[in-house]
Scaffold this active site. Structure first.
Site, PDB file in Angstrom:
ATOM      1  N   TYR A 162       2.964  55.030   0.828  1.00  0.00           N
ATOM      2  CA  TYR A 162       2.788  54.128   1.609  1.00  0.00           C
ATOM      3  C   TYR A 162       1.584  52.917   1.383  1.00  0.00           C
ATOM      4  O   TYR A 162       0.692  53.711   1.082  1.00  0.00           O
ATOM      5  CB  TYR A 162       2.931  54.204   3.162  1.00  0.00           C
ATOM      6  CG  TYR A 162       4.102  53.767   4.061  1.00  0.00           C
ATOM      7  CD1 TYR A 162       5.292  54.267   3.846  1.00  0.00           C
ATOM      8  CD2 TYR A 162       3.826  52.388   4.405  1.00  0.00           C
ATOM      9  CE1 TYR A 162       6.433  53.775   4.411  1.00  0.00           C
ATOM     10  CE2 TYR A 162       5.046  51.770   5.174  1.00  0.00           C
ATOM     11  CZ  TYR A 162       6.240  52.513   5.039  1.00  0.00           C
ATOM     12  OH  TYR A 162       7.326  51.971   5.891  1.00  0.00           O
ATOM     13  N   ASP A 178      -2.813  58.676  10.113  1.00  0.00           N
ATOM     14  CA  ASP A 178      -3.435  58.315   8.609  1.00  0.00           C
ATOM     15  C   ASP A 178      -4.874  58.011   9.021  1.00  0.00           C
ATOM     16  O   ASP A 178      -5.703  58.139   8.022  1.00  0.00           O
ATOM     17  CB  ASP A 178      -2.560  57.009   8.134  1.00  0.00           C
ATOM     18  CG  ASP A 178      -1.397  57.443   7.657  1.00  0.00           C
ATOM     19  OD1 ASP A 178      -1.236  58.603   7.504  1.00  0.00           O
ATOM     20  OD2 ASP A 178      -0.536  56.642   7.038  1.00  0.00           O
TER      21      ASP A 178
HETATM   22 CO    CO Z   1       8.135  52.518   7.350  1.00  0.00          CO
END
Ligand code: CO
Length: 643
Positions: free
Chosen positions: A376, A293
């Site tokens: 997320y 990320d």
């Molecule tokens: Co997770």
């Protein structure tokens, strides 16, 4: 020349100048995208020599992708336009840029084969499909493995605009797209299964959210106890500078503690230099999910504006950050960084035999920022405490990634959430880059083990144990693992400065949650994220060594970053070192992590060890507002401190 501090993040205006100077200096045109614009941080000695009011030439490291060739260039240019360097980075592949993602998704949604594959699954409206672009992250199909940059597209169905698409994964259809040409170069269209229909609603309008408590207000009638001067913060005896980077997000610089008038250096630069999430499910829709990320996307790009949706209480001060998009358009993220104080319960207490009580309530200063990357959320929180400790905490929340299949099919590497819906196992692996300077730049790192002694004359009762202190002298010995059996920890000390009992002053690093990778070291992700296999790495501080998986992890063959650098086997004794702490969470999803996961926390604490002469918390004043006093009479009992 600028009056800004050398470590200040770029302002909106500075970034616009950098973009325009870069275009002119390097002849950039519509073929070129700005992959990253980062502060070219000056050498430590220059930062330390800087005094407010000095003018200082600030410079940017500009990473440019030439879309016509996919070549990557890095240049360093000052805010006034003078070029310090410009070179092609041989073999580098750019991270996935938002412009490319948008175009890749548009291409996939317009592709007749993709449309036909979706129709087979009952979807006739491609606008109801959420498509994400993911780096390949595992073996690239043989027929495509000719060096091009590729993404693949997991897809979810959104039955209505407010529905949670992750409740409705589309199984078996994945487009593979060449980022340079925006062509769909491959289509996997295998398992046609029904899309799970159970909704994953979480919006207030859908759930009702009716469990209520009485109000809890945090009132700081005299205002906060910290002061903000640009990006410099003073709180209690601490001072620090807040920084921000397009790749790493929140950065903390120049941490100092005023120890009875002696302003002592502790940290020069602290950041989370990589975050990688290897998935542990071999199914078609998951095995390629291994995203970096930080390194493959640029975590800072996804920073939330906390104008809406900040849930901190008390007196909050925000900082805005500016960033340039791939086309060079600069935007400001309002309220990107949040700062406030929190009550943190009891700091210390003792009741003496005569009934005398001393108790102190503790408070902590918090600097935080939250990013949203697809499903997320990651919150990065740095805490500063009154006992000299510094803590980093990652808060993980948001929505689980999901896969769907025929009900009843076995998925031993995933948790079933609903009929036909699973959340695959995965690990969130962080690597902190900690350039600490304990009372100066020359430091050493020591591994401390607690070791039981053999029973015998020196240990007649069997309970004795001692500590061993081994200096990590060279990089060949500088990749270390935690050892629960030895209560192992590491400390960074200044061997040139001794405390009052003759020991070098230092700080130790203590983790909380941690794990080891389960991906094979021979897997593609195992090779590309080799840093994951150790908990602590120590390197000699080098400006070019910034990211533990290397500068360009996208489709990298592996072996870059920490595993490569330590082969230099440089000396680590009494020199400028960097500690890299790796910490991870093995996430076996729970049904209760659905539909939005309650926050999971992990991180580490830096604690003084022989740094102070005694507990610095002893000097903290008692809290005034802790008892209910009635005029002169106090019924709180001894030790309340209100009289
Ligand atoms: Co997770």
């Amino acid at each position: 020349m600028s009056s800004a501090h050398p470590l200040d993040p770029f302002s909106h205006d500075e970034l616009e100048r950098i973009v325009s100077h870069s275009r002119a200096a390097w002849g950039l045109n519509h073929r070129h995208l700005f992959a990253m614009i980062q502060l070219e941080e000056p050498a430590k000695s220059d930062v330390l020599a800087f005094t407010p009011g000095d003018s200082f030439e600030r410079a940017a490291r500009v990473t440019v992708l030439d879309r016509s060739t996919t070549l990557v260039y890095e240049g360093v240019i000052t805010t006034s336009g003078s070029v310090r360097s410009w070179r092609e980075i041989e073999g580098a592949k750019s991270p996935v840029l938002s412009t490319e993602s948008d175009e890749a998704i548009a291409a996939a949604k317009a592709d007749s084969r993709v449309i036909a594959a979706l129709e087979k699954r009952g979807i006739t409206d491609v606008s109801s499909v959420l498509m994400e672009t993911w780096p390949i992250g595992a073996q690239i199909p043989k027929y495509l493995d000719d060096g091009r940059r590729l993404v693949w597209t997991p897809m979810w169905w959104r039955p209505d605009p407010e529905a949670n698409p992750y409740a409705h994964p589309i199984n078996g259809v994945y487009a593979i797209i060449d980022l340079q040409t925006c062509e769909v170069v491959g289509l996997e269209d295998d398992n046609v299964t029904a899309i799970p229909q159970t909704r994953g609603d979480y919006r207030l309008s859908q759930t009702g959210g009716n469990i209520e408590l009485k109000s809890l207000d945090i009132v700081q009638k005299d205002g906060p106890s910290f002061s903000v001067d640009g990006w410099k913060i003073d709180w209690e005896r601490w001072s620090l500078r807040v920084g921000w980077d397009q790749r790493e997000g929140l950065v903390i610089h120049d941490v100092r503690f005023n120890d009875n008038g002696d302003v002592r250096r502790i940290g020069h630069r602290m950041s989370i230099a990589e975050l990688v999430i290897p998935y542990g499910d071999p199914s078609q829709g998951t095995y390629r999910k291994n995203a970096f990320d930080t390194g493959e996307y640029g975590l800072g790009n996804y920073t939330n504006s906390l104008t809406l949706g900040c849930d901190c209480l008390g007196e909050i001060v925000y900082l805005d950050v500016a960033l340039a998009n791939p086309e060079g358009v600069v935007r400001t993220i309002k309220n990107a960084i949040c700062m406030h104080e929190e009550d943190f319960g009891i700091l210390w207490k003792h009741v003496d035999m005569d009934g005398h009580v001393e108790v102190r309530r503790g408070r902590r200063f918090v600097v935080s920022s939250i990013v949203t990357i697809n499903n997320y959320e990651y919150g990065y929180y740095w805490y500063f405490y009154q006992d000299g400790a510094i803590e980093f905490e990652a808060k993980l929340t948001g929505i689980l990634l999901t896969l769907s299949d025929e009900p009843g099919v076995a998925h031993p590497s995933a948790t079933q959430l609903e009929e036909g819906l699973w959340a695959p196992y995965h690990q969130h692996t962080f690597c902190a880059r900690l350039d600490l300077d304990i009372d100066g730049t020359e430091n050493s790192v020591i591994e401390v083990d607690s070791v039981a002694r053999e029973m015998g004359p020196e240990n007649p009762h069997g309970g004795a144990y001692v500590t061993t202190n081994d200096v990590i002298a060279k990089e060949s010995a500088a990749s270390r693992l935690l050892d629960l059996g030895k209560s192992r920890y590491w400390k960074i000390v200044n061997p040139n400065k001794k405390n009052h009992v003759g020991q070098p002053v230092g700080y130790k690093i203590l983790g909380n949650v941690n794990c080891l990778p389960l991906a094979s070291p021979d897997s593609v992700i195992g090779k590309r994220a080799g840093f994951m296999y150790k908990h602590l790495w120590v390197t000699q501080n080098t400006a070019e060594e910034r990211y533990p998986a290397g500068d360009y992890p996208f489709q990298h063959e592996g072996g870059d970053g920490l595993p490569r650098w330590i082969k230099q086997d440089r000396s680590l004794e009494n020199t400028d070192v960097v500690m890299w702490y790796v910490f991870g969470l093995n996430h076996i999803p729970r049904i209760e992590d659905w539909p939005v996961m309650p926050v999971e926390r992990l991180g580490f604490t830096l604690k003084p060890v022989g740094f102070f002469r005694r507990s610095p918390a002893i000097d903290v004043a008692p809290n005034e507002a802790k008892c209910h006093c009635n005029g002169d009479s106090c019924n709180c009992g001894p030790g309340c401190g209100c009289k």
